[in-house]
Scaffold this motif. Sequence first.
Motif, PDB file in Angstrom:
ATOM      1  N   PRO A 117      -7.896 -11.291   7.515  1.00  0.00           N
ATOM      2  CA  PRO A 117      -6.650 -10.509   7.601  1.00  0.00           C
ATOM      3  C   PRO A 117      -5.647 -10.818   6.493  1.00  0.00           C
ATOM      4  O   PRO A 117      -4.607 -10.164   6.413  1.00  0.00           O
ATOM      5  N   TRP A 142      -1.461  -9.568   6.676  1.00  0.00           N
ATOM      6  CA  TRP A 142      -1.490  -8.493   5.682  1.00  0.00           C
ATOM      7  C   TRP A 142      -0.693  -8.847   4.417  1.00  0.00           C
ATOM      8  O   TRP A 142      -0.254  -7.943   3.699  1.00  0.00           O
ATOM      9  N   CYS A 157      -1.416   0.965   9.626  1.00  0.00           N
ATOM     10  CA  CYS A 157      -2.202  -0.256   9.450  1.00  0.00           C
ATOM     11  C   CYS A 157      -2.509  -0.943  10.767  1.00  0.00           C
ATOM     12  O   CYS A 157      -3.664  -1.069  11.170  1.00  0.00           O
ATOM     13  N   SER A 158      -1.479  -1.380  11.461  1.00  0.00           N
ATOM     14  CA  SER A 158      -1.696  -2.095  12.712  1.00  0.00           C
ATOM     15  C   SER A 158      -2.287  -1.191  13.792  1.00  0.00           C
ATOM     16  O   SER A 158      -2.875  -1.675  14.754  1.00  0.00           O
ATOM     17  N   VAL A 196       3.023  -3.007   4.481  1.00  0.00           N
ATOM     18  CA  VAL A 196       1.646  -3.448   4.258  1.00  0.00           C
ATOM     19  C   VAL A 196       1.074  -2.857   2.965  1.00  0.00           C
ATOM     20  O   VAL A 196       0.436  -3.565   2.174  1.00  0.00           O
ATOM     21  N   ARG A 243      -1.736  -3.737  -2.427  1.00  0.00           N
ATOM     22  CA  ARG A 243      -2.785  -3.632  -1.400  1.00  0.00           C
ATOM     23  C   ARG A 243      -3.711  -2.445  -1.648  1.00  0.00           C
ATOM     24  O   ARG A 243      -4.918  -2.513  -1.362  1.00  0.00           O
ATOM     25  N   LYS A 247       6.228  -8.571   3.234  1.00  0.00           N
ATOM     26  CA  LYS A 247       4.890  -9.161   3.165  1.00  0.00           C
ATOM     27  C   LYS A 247       4.433  -9.489   1.749  1.00  0.00           C
ATOM     28  O   LYS A 247       4.697 -10.556   1.221  1.00  0.00           O
ATOM     29  N   LEU A 268      -7.981  -2.654   2.174  1.00  0.00           N
ATOM     30  CA  LEU A 268      -7.477  -2.456   3.528  1.00  0.00           C
ATOM     31  C   LEU A 268      -8.531  -1.656   4.270  1.00  0.00           C
ATOM     32  O   LEU A 268      -8.814  -0.515   3.895  1.00  0.00           O
ATOM     33  N   SER A 309      -7.743  -7.194   5.539  1.00  0.00           N
ATOM     34  CA  SER A 309      -6.795  -7.088   4.417  1.00  0.00           C
ATOM     35  C   SER A 309      -6.797  -8.431   3.702  1.00  0.00           C
ATOM     36  O   SER A 309      -5.799  -9.143   3.701  1.00  0.00           O
TER      37      SER A 309
END
Length: 459
Positions: free
Chosen positions: A59, A63, A232-233, A264, A269, A291, A384, A429
């Motif tokens: 993860p 993230w 994302c989540s 994220v 990313r 993040k 991701l 991620s």
Amino acid sequence: MNTLANTPTQDDLTDWDRDHHLHPWAGLDGFGNDEYMRVSTAEGIYLWDEDGKRYIDGPGGMWCMQIGYGRQEMADAISEQVMRMPYASPWSFTSEPAAVLARMIAERSPGDLNTVHFTTGGSTAVDTALRTAFFLNNRLGRPDKKIVIAREKGYHGSTFLAATVTGKERFDTRFDKASELVRFLPDVNPYRRPEGMGVDEWCDAKVGDLEQLIAEVGADNIAAFIAEPILCSGGVIVPPDGYHRRTLDICRQHDILYISDEVVTGFGRLGHWFASEAVYGIVPDMITCAKGLTSGYLPLGACLISDRVMDRLKAAEGDDVFYNGYTYSGHPVSCAAAIKNIEIMEREDIPGHVRRVTPHFKARLQRIKDRFEIVGDVRGEGLLGCIECAPDLKHKTYDAYVKFGQKLDDACEAMGLMLRPFGNMAVFSPPLVITESQIDDMFDILERGLEQLSGQTHD
């Protein structure tokens, strides 16, 4: 009494954590009995527990671990700023790191998003964006234009307003929210479209959901639409092609602010500093980030505000004050960490590295889909990704999916891979410095875990 006068034992640490540390999202029925893995060291893409066992960090922390663990130059930059000047009140002063970082972010942001308001993290960045939207409408004499449109499966944080616009089922908790301020659009996940419906038709339907909701609520009552480029989540949900552009156009037509939550997806990313314009072709009114801004080395968030919004704020009548901010806004040590993080990412071309390894990452995800009947869907962009399993369950309930996910997590953890399970899904991620061979190591372990669970009937 100084309990740390002597070196604590492993049992001491376990007891103190159980007795005194209320973790995020801790189950109250297990409080005082749960035991969390204690991470002792980390380097690159790896974590080691207190027993010295190594794990791939699938993860990437939460993230956020873009540049990987154990960067000495990050430690040096943080230490140097601590010794030079560790804190300055953002109400009374500014600092060189805050000014430099604000400029660096503005230079890398899409379009005219040139104003940066620093926050403590992603949740407070989202609260700031929403409060700014409300503040603007109050300044413009439109006190009723306050509803926020959000999406099912979206996650935006756990502060009051951020939790209010979060649309995940498991966020329907006993914590209060300002429910009167939000309306949710139905799930945009193409995997959920009816049998026989094409992706283009699905996109039309999802855009239609927004148009219908605006017609029902009334554009004069709607302040903003908040959306993650990828949910994302919620399970790394990638909306259909064209969805973002079309929804932005609709918001523009109705004077509804578009807030892109890039907490994220920002800072490499998806292979770019921000995904909104570079990947999806949109320039929002506001962007929230956190993040990857510091690669998780220190807490920091930001709300980026467009010139278009700032000009309207300044042009409205009345000498109002922007009463939003935090004790740690623009914290000089956190800003110094973010500056060094961006310098490292730029020097090593980490966004370019992400673009180069993404095809291999996606190919390994697709191989999992092709190999295992137990896997219903795989999806993602950049570094991701998500696998969504369709296990043979006696009872297809959320609790049963959670138990299955835990089994997969346990199997992979035993082999040295940390997962982030969401019910029957597992998301990835990893640190953005991951190599192709390390991607293979990660997915090789996942495949062995799936092999253990395939062919079983699960409770």
